[in-house]
Design an enzyme around this catalytic site. Structure first.
Site, PDB file in Angstrom:
ATOM      1  N   ARG A 114       3.904  14.137  -1.461  1.00 32.80           N
ATOM      2  CA  ARG A 114       3.469  14.858  -0.235  1.00 32.80           C
ATOM      3  C   ARG A 114       3.705  13.707   0.881  1.00 32.80           C
ATOM      4  O   ARG A 114       3.350  14.123   2.209  1.00 32.80           O
ATOM      5  CB  ARG A 114       2.253  15.539  -0.099  1.00 32.80           C
ATOM      6  CG  ARG A 114       2.109  16.824  -1.014  1.00 32.80           C
ATOM      7  CD  ARG A 114       0.561  17.077  -1.355  1.00 32.80           C
ATOM      8  NE  ARG A 114      -0.148  16.020  -1.942  1.00 32.80           N
ATOM      9  CZ  ARG A 114      -1.488  16.075  -2.348  1.00 32.80           C
ATOM     10  NH1 ARG A 114      -2.162  17.391  -2.012  1.00 32.80           N
ATOM     11  NH2 ARG A 114      -2.038  15.385  -2.799  1.00 32.80           N
ATOM     12  N   HIS A 136      -3.345   7.558   1.789  1.00 33.84           N
ATOM     13  CA  HIS A 136      -3.303   9.030   2.449  1.00 33.84           C
ATOM     14  C   HIS A 136      -4.828   9.815   1.735  1.00 33.84           C
ATOM     15  O   HIS A 136      -5.194   9.474   0.756  1.00 33.84           O
ATOM     16  CB  HIS A 136      -2.017   9.946   1.927  1.00 33.84           C
ATOM     17  CG  HIS A 136      -2.020   9.998   0.509  1.00 33.84           C
ATOM     18  ND1 HIS A 136      -2.743  11.333  -0.074  1.00 33.84           N
ATOM     19  CD2 HIS A 136      -1.718   9.459  -0.431  1.00 33.84           C
ATOM     20  CE1 HIS A 136      -2.431  11.317  -1.292  1.00 33.84           C
ATOM     21  NE2 HIS A 136      -1.990  10.086  -1.873  1.00 33.84           N
ATOM     22  N   ASP A 157       2.414   9.818  -4.291  1.00 34.16           N
ATOM     23  CA  ASP A 157       2.357  11.295  -4.064  1.00 34.16           C
ATOM     24  C   ASP A 157       3.790  12.057  -3.385  1.00 34.16           C
ATOM     25  O   ASP A 157       4.053  11.326  -2.485  1.00 34.16           O
ATOM     26  CB  ASP A 157       0.935  11.414  -3.360  1.00 34.16           C
ATOM     27  CG  ASP A 157       0.718  13.009  -3.121  1.00 34.16           C
ATOM     28  OD1 ASP A 157       1.276  13.646  -2.654  1.00 34.16           O
ATOM     29  OD2 ASP A 157      -0.738  13.061  -3.535  1.00 34.16           O
ATOM     30  N   CYS A 171       2.042   5.490  -1.580  1.00 33.79           N
ATOM     31  CA  CYS A 171       1.494   6.075  -2.834  1.00 33.79           C
ATOM     32  C   CYS A 171       2.635   6.933  -3.352  1.00 33.79           C
ATOM     33  O   CYS A 171       3.535   7.540  -2.557  1.00 33.79           O
ATOM     34  CB  CYS A 171       0.377   7.116  -2.633  1.00 33.79           C
ATOM     35  SG  CYS A 171      -0.302   8.089  -4.145  1.00 33.79           S
TER      36      CYS A 171
HETATM   37 CO    CO Z   1      -2.217   9.208  -3.529  1.00 32.62          CO
END
Ligand code: CO
Length: 210
Positions: A46, A98, A44, A42
């Site tokens: 994080r 995630h 993302d 992803c």
């Molecule tokens: Co994501």
């Protein structure tokens, strides 16, 4: 200091520190990369592939998009996959989702996200396939977590449905496919599914003339 300048300063320091530790680090990497892994994760911020897996530059080929999707009309993904499988000859491909994924959350809502709807619709399709199981869970959080997991498994299946993977499986018995899910709250990766050249898909997806 402007935040963007901080990154350039960090980079200078990182390059200098790296050379101090290993004078050949960059000269060794500049002409060739031989990663064994393709990471499909992803976008993302994080979920950084190398930090999570304790790998260094040269070890992982990376493709990231919203909600770690394997969409068969995505030329970007297909080009990465073709290059990783047939040129880099990777041994493993991991699809890494995630928990608490914004893309998956968006898919479970009825909100109109404009152009992003077209991407997120692929996740809604996963929800529709598994609606009974997901809806049987009690809390919103449990339902979201389960869709994150099922989405990872579905994307691993999508990899296996490509002629790129089926051909490599038939002639070279690689790569192994893995579905992982990462916990933002504890940093732990949990394996969900593995597929190898011995795995059989629903037969409608298997090509007989590879
Ligand atoms: Co994501």
């Amino acid at each position: 200091m402007e935040s963007i300048n901080r990154l350039l300063e960090n980079n200078k320091k990182w390059a200098a520190d790296t050379v101090k530790k290993d004078p050949d680090f960059f000269t060794g990497l500049q002409h060739v990369q031989t990663p064994e892994f393709l990471w499909i994760g992803c976008s993302d911020s994080r979920v950084p592939a190398d930090m999570i897996s304790g790998t260094v530059p040269g070890e992982i080929f990376v493709h990231r998009n919203i909600a770690n999707m394997v969409v068969h009309t995505d030329v970007n993904l297909l080009s990465v996959l073709e290059f990783a499988v047939n040129y880099l000859k990777v041994k493993h491909i991991m699809v890494v989702g995630h928990y608490n994924c914004g893309g998956v959350k968006a898919a479970m809502s009825n909100h109109n996200y404009g152009i992003i709807n077209k991407w997120v619709r692929n996740i809604k399709d996963v929800y529709r396939l598994h609606r009974a199981e997901i809806n049987s869970l009690e809390t919103e959080e449990e339902r979201l977590d389960r869709l994150v997991e099922l989405n990872v498994i579905e994307q691993v299946n999508n990899l296996a449905k490509t002629s790129i993977i089926q051909k490599a499986w038939k002639y070279e018995q690689r790569p192994h496919l893995h579905g992982w899910v990462y916990g933002l709250n504890n940093g732990i990766v949990r394996p969900l599914v593995d597929m190898t050249h011995e795995t059989h898909l629903d037969e409608i997806y298997e090509f007989d003339d590879l």
